[in-house]
Motif scaffolding. Structure first.
Motif, PDB file in Angstrom:
ATOM      1  N   TYR A   6     -12.136 -11.065 -15.409  1.00 14.43           N
ATOM      2  CA  TYR A   6     -11.545 -12.055 -14.358  1.00 14.43           C
ATOM      3  C   TYR A   6     -11.819 -11.799 -12.885  1.00 14.43           C
ATOM      4  CZ  TYR A   6      -9.021 -14.404 -18.191  1.00 14.43           C
ATOM      5  OH  TYR A   6      -8.812 -15.017 -19.190  1.00 14.43           O
ATOM      6  N   VAL A   7     -11.807 -10.476 -12.599  1.00 16.60           N
ATOM      7  CA  VAL A   7     -11.702 -10.038 -11.202  1.00 16.60           C
ATOM      8  C   VAL A   7     -13.380  -9.813 -10.772  1.00 16.60           C
ATOM      9  CG1 VAL A   7     -11.267  -8.343  -9.343  1.00 16.60           C
ATOM     10  CG2 VAL A   7      -9.624  -9.089 -11.121  1.00 16.60           C
ATOM     11  N   ASP A   8     -14.094  -9.054 -11.711  1.00 17.06           N
ATOM     12  CA  ASP A   8     -15.390  -8.644 -11.562  1.00 17.06           C
ATOM     13  C   ASP A   8     -16.435  -9.738 -11.966  1.00 17.06           C
ATOM     14  OD1 ASP A   8     -14.490  -6.061 -10.500  1.00 17.06           O
ATOM     15  OD2 ASP A   8     -14.561  -5.131 -12.510  1.00 17.06           O
ATOM     16  N   ASP A   9     -16.210 -10.263 -12.951  1.00 21.61           N
ATOM     17  CA  ASP A   9     -17.261 -11.011 -13.656  1.00 21.61           C
ATOM     18  C   ASP A   9     -16.940 -12.793 -13.028  1.00 21.61           C
ATOM     19  OD1 ASP A   9     -18.403  -9.038 -14.752  1.00 21.61           O
ATOM     20  OD2 ASP A   9     -17.790  -9.321 -16.766  1.00 21.61           O
ATOM     21  N   LYS A  10     -15.733 -13.150 -13.547  1.00 26.44           N
ATOM     22  CA  LYS A  10     -15.600 -14.581 -13.137  1.00 26.44           C
ATOM     23  C   LYS A  10     -15.144 -14.826 -11.598  1.00 26.44           C
ATOM     24  CE  LYS A  10     -14.588 -16.349 -17.738  1.00 26.44           C
ATOM     25  NZ  LYS A  10     -13.511 -17.016 -18.819  1.00 26.44           N
ATOM     26  N   LYS A  11     -14.513 -13.678 -11.245  1.00 25.59           N
ATOM     27  CA  LYS A  11     -13.917 -13.944  -9.690  1.00 25.59           C
ATOM     28  C   LYS A  11     -13.009 -14.870  -9.658  1.00 25.59           C
ATOM     29  CE  LYS A  11     -18.502 -11.902  -8.225  1.00 25.59           C
ATOM     30  NZ  LYS A  11     -17.946 -10.509  -8.057  1.00 25.59           N
ATOM     31  N   THR A  12     -12.177 -14.984 -10.695  1.00 23.61           N
ATOM     32  CA  THR A  12     -11.021 -15.954 -10.690  1.00 23.61           C
ATOM     33  C   THR A  12      -9.628 -15.480 -10.059  1.00 23.61           C
ATOM     34  OG1 THR A  12     -11.012 -16.016 -12.843  1.00 23.61           O
ATOM     35  CG2 THR A  12     -12.109 -17.935 -11.910  1.00 23.61           C
ATOM     36  N   ILE A  13      -9.558 -13.994 -10.191  1.00 24.57           N
ATOM     37  CA  ILE A  13      -8.607 -13.378  -9.782  1.00 24.57           C
ATOM     38  C   ILE A  13      -8.898 -12.201  -8.902  1.00 24.57           C
ATOM     39  CG2 ILE A  13      -6.863 -11.763 -10.734  1.00 24.57           C
ATOM     40  CD1 ILE A  13      -6.882 -13.102 -13.377  1.00 24.57           C
ATOM     41  N   ALA A  14      -7.869 -12.038  -7.908  1.00 26.44           N
ATOM     42  CA  ALA A  14      -8.415 -11.212  -6.791  1.00 26.44           C
ATOM     43  C   ALA A  14      -7.192  -9.832  -7.036  1.00 26.44           C
ATOM     44  CB  ALA A  14      -8.067 -11.689  -5.362  1.00 26.44           C
ATOM     45  N   ARG A  15      -7.671  -8.669  -6.419  1.00 19.72           N
ATOM     46  CA  ARG A  15      -6.811  -7.457  -6.548  1.00 19.72           C
ATOM     47  C   ARG A  15      -5.945  -7.840  -5.274  1.00 19.72           C
ATOM     48  NH1 ARG A  15     -11.763  -5.610  -7.797  1.00 19.72           N
ATOM     49  NH2 ARG A  15     -11.963  -4.579  -9.849  1.00 19.72           N
ATOM     50  N   GLY A  16      -4.452  -7.344  -5.766  1.00 17.79           N
ATOM     51  CA  GLY A  16      -3.645  -7.531  -4.705  1.00 17.79           C
ATOM     52  C   GLY A  16      -2.821  -6.408  -4.197  1.00 17.79           C
ATOM     53  N   GLY A  17      -3.601  -5.507  -4.561  1.00 15.55           N
ATOM     54  CA  GLY A  17      -2.950  -3.873  -3.870  1.00 15.55           C
ATOM     55  C   GLY A  17      -2.042  -3.192  -4.945  1.00 15.55           C
ATOM     56  N   ASP A  18      -1.764  -2.002  -4.517  1.00 15.24           N
ATOM     57  CA  ASP A  18      -0.797  -1.129  -5.273  1.00 15.24           C
ATOM     58  C   ASP A  18       0.672  -1.823  -4.939  1.00 15.24           C
ATOM     59  OD1 ASP A  18      -2.723   0.353  -6.299  1.00 15.24           O
ATOM     60  OD2 ASP A  18      -2.420   2.114  -5.142  1.00 15.24           O
ATOM     61  N   LEU A  19       1.507  -1.729  -6.212  1.00 15.65           N
ATOM     62  CA  LEU A  19       2.809  -1.988  -6.011  1.00 15.65           C
ATOM     63  C   LEU A  19       3.612  -1.057  -5.368  1.00 15.65           C
ATOM     64  CD1 LEU A  19       5.340  -3.903  -6.881  1.00 15.65           C
ATOM     65  CD2 LEU A  19       5.378  -2.742  -8.857  1.00 15.65           C
ATOM     66  N   GLY A  20       3.143   0.354  -5.424  1.00 15.68           N
ATOM     67  CA  GLY A  20       3.785   1.386  -4.667  1.00 15.68           C
ATOM     68  C   GLY A  20       4.346   2.230  -5.868  1.00 15.68           C
ATOM     69  N   GLY A  80      -3.620 -19.067   0.139  1.00 14.73           N
ATOM     70  CA  GLY A  80      -2.271 -19.100   0.152  1.00 14.73           C
ATOM     71  C   GLY A  80      -1.300 -18.894   1.331  1.00 14.73           C
ATOM     72  N   GLY A  81      -1.907 -18.754   2.624  1.00 12.60           N
ATOM     73  CA  GLY A  81      -1.314 -18.600   3.724  1.00 12.60           C
ATOM     74  C   GLY A  81      -0.571 -17.171   3.771  1.00 12.60           C
ATOM     75  N   ALA A  82       0.777 -17.678   4.326  1.00 13.32           N
ATOM     76  CA  ALA A  82       1.985 -16.555   4.507  1.00 13.32           C
ATOM     77  C   ALA A  82       2.426 -15.972   3.222  1.00 13.32           C
ATOM     78  CB  ALA A  82       2.835 -16.984   5.188  1.00 13.32           C
ATOM     79  N   ALA A  83       2.362 -16.661   2.112  1.00 12.41           N
ATOM     80  CA  ALA A  83       2.820 -16.414   1.045  1.00 12.41           C
ATOM     81  C   ALA A  83       1.884 -15.223   0.298  1.00 12.41           C
ATOM     82  CB  ALA A  83       3.037 -17.393  -0.188  1.00 12.41           C
ATOM     83  N   ALA A  84       0.563 -15.557   0.326  1.00 14.07           N
ATOM     84  CA  ALA A  84      -0.337 -14.615  -0.288  1.00 14.07           C
ATOM     85  C   ALA A  84      -0.569 -13.384   0.754  1.00 14.07           C
ATOM     86  CB  ALA A  84      -1.748 -15.091  -0.120  1.00 14.07           C
ATOM     87  N   ALA A  85      -0.307 -13.400   2.035  1.00 16.56           N
ATOM     88  CA  ALA A  85      -0.227 -12.362   3.020  1.00 16.56           C
ATOM     89  C   ALA A  85       0.684 -11.365   2.520  1.00 16.56           C
ATOM     90  CB  ALA A  85      -0.246 -12.839   4.310  1.00 16.56           C
ATOM     91  N   PHE A  86       2.125 -12.107   2.363  1.00 14.92           N
ATOM     92  CA  PHE A  86       3.188 -11.392   1.979  1.00 14.92           C
ATOM     93  C   PHE A  86       3.415 -10.561   0.616  1.00 14.92           C
ATOM     94  CE2 PHE A  86       7.102 -11.573  -0.804  1.00 14.92           C
ATOM     95  CZ  PHE A  86       7.925 -10.837  -0.072  1.00 14.92           C
ATOM     96  N   LEU A  87       2.595 -11.116  -0.399  1.00 17.53           N
ATOM     97  CA  LEU A  87       2.809 -10.576  -1.334  1.00 17.53           C
ATOM     98  C   LEU A  87       1.596  -9.350  -1.655  1.00 17.53           C
ATOM     99  CD1 LEU A  87       2.875 -13.799  -3.880  1.00 17.53           C
ATOM    100  CD2 LEU A  87       4.542 -12.091  -3.569  1.00 17.53           C
ATOM    101  N   LYS A  88       0.519  -9.557  -0.791  1.00 15.98           N
ATOM    102  CA  LYS A  88      -0.232  -8.454  -0.737  1.00 15.98           C
ATOM    103  C   LYS A  88       0.118  -7.126  -0.026  1.00 15.98           C
ATOM    104  CE  LYS A  88      -4.433 -11.540  -0.200  1.00 15.98           C
ATOM    105  NZ  LYS A  88      -5.605 -12.053   0.694  1.00 15.98           N
ATOM    106  N   LYS A  89       1.186  -7.501   0.887  1.00 11.71           N
ATOM    107  CA  LYS A  89       1.749  -6.381   1.542  1.00 11.71           C
ATOM    108  C   LYS A  89       3.094  -5.729   0.861  1.00 11.71           C
ATOM    109  CE  LYS A  89       0.692  -7.623   6.427  1.00 11.71           C
ATOM    110  NZ  LYS A  89       1.312  -8.029   7.776  1.00 11.71           N
ATOM    111  N   PHE A  90       3.567  -6.493  -0.070  1.00  9.20           N
ATOM    112  CA  PHE A  90       4.654  -6.359  -0.981  1.00  9.20           C
ATOM    113  C   PHE A  90       4.392  -4.873  -1.534  1.00  9.20           C
ATOM    114  CE2 PHE A  90       7.514  -6.008  -4.525  1.00  9.20           C
ATOM    115  CZ  PHE A  90       8.595  -6.694  -4.099  1.00  9.20           C
TER     116      PHE A  90
END
Length: 319
Positions: A107-121, A268-278
């Motif tokens: 889904y991420v590499d081939d179809k590109k329908t999902i994007a990596r959102g970073g580590d949860l920590g 996704g605007g502010a929501a997407a930006a927030f979830l990437k930083k979470f």
């Protein structure tokens, strides 16, 4: 392999949990994120059945609603079906994935329908554990090569004369049956049925100071209530778990990661930006998990309590 990957390819039953709190909100000011819900900004989060994942979603939902003005829907989906739901846009984000390389490639590499959102920590680890009071009584019990010697201690009515290795839900993939077979151990894997049922059994064994051997994982709040010591399995080496039928090594340590629907990640605007930083710590997650599972607060109550006490942490997540 993820700690809780579904055993089947059948689409999991999704339980939609939608909360609404319109009350007497001032509709001209849109004070409530739920006021005029039809036109409100909405985010849908996948929430897995274990309490650590619920803690992630509870805090993310609370902040999205109260700081960013979003309405948040949550959908419970098993791990692998959640990737399909994310790819199709039926959910916008998965906040805790334990490693599914096949799904990531598809889904991420081939179809590109999902994007990596970073580590949860948070770093996750699965293993076999015995209660620490048992490890103190029998110090060599924490070496897998000595487990057969102690198998009679772990016999139960369900284990058929063998030692019992307690697992959680039968819908989760573990390597345990293969490990028992490939390490020639006189044990039977017995499924409790769910994380909650497994916790109930562990707490009962501990209350009675009985011997038990269990599949368990960190981070998990139960360690605070029932101290457990890991049994050393043959060391993990890259690729030793590539063939599920031949696994004879320990589970890896896995950096838990977030994934977003690709369209949502872009627009996704502010929501997407927030979830990437979470991004928070194991201690943060366990604090919220303990409030939900042990203190019996609702996820929203636990999230509010954590948010009230950790402003400096979550302020950095806001876009």
């Amino acid at each position: 392999m993820g700690r809780r990957t579904t055993l089947t390819t059948t689409t999991a039953v999704a339980v939609l949990a939608l909360t609404c709190g319109c009350g007497a909100a001032d509709m001209t000011r849109q004070a409530s994120p739920f006021a005029g819900a039809r036109g409100s900004k909405t985010v849908t989060l996948s929430v897995q059945s274990w309490v650590g994942a619920q803690a992630n979603v509870a805090v993310a939902q609370y902040l999205l609603e109260h700081e960013l003005g979003y309405r948040v829907d949550t959908v419970q989906v098993d791990e692998v079906p959640a990737w399909d739901a994310l790819s199709q846009g039926r959910v916008d984000a998965i906040l805790e994935d334990w490693g599914h390389p096949d799904q990531e490639k598809r889904y991420v590499d081939d179809k590109k329908t999902i994007a990596r959102g970073g580590d949860l920590g948070v770093t996750g680890h699965i293993g076999w554990f015995v209660p620490t009071y048992l490890a103190k009584r029998y110090p060599d019990i924490t070496d897998w090569r000595n487990l057969d010697k102690y198998a009679p201690l772990f016999r139960t009515a369900e284990s058929g004369g063998k030692g019992q290795l307690l697992d959680g839900s039968p819908s989760y993939v573990t390597n345990d049956k293969a490990l028992v077979k490939n390490l020639n151990l006189n044990y039977q894997v017995v499924f409790a049925g769910s994380e909650a049922a497994q916790i109930t059994q562990i707490k009962q064994f501990a209350k009675e100071k009985k011997a038990f051997l269990t599949y368990w994982y960190a981070p998990q709040w139960l360690f605070e209530k029932v101290p457990m010591t890991e049994v050393r399995l043959p060391p993990y080496k890259e690729g030793c778990d590539a063939d599920a039928a031949k696994v004879a090594c320990a589970y890896p340590h896995t950096a838990l990661r977030k994934y977003l629907n690709a369209d949502f990640a872009r627009s996704g605007g502010a929501a997407a930006a927030f979830l990437k930083k979470f991004k928070w710590t194991t201690e943060d997650q366990n604090e919220v998990s303990l409030m939900i599972a042990d203190q019996k607060l609702t996820p929203a109550e636990a999230a509010k309590q954590w948010v009230d006490g950790h402003r400096s942490t979550w302020k950095a997540w806001l876009p």
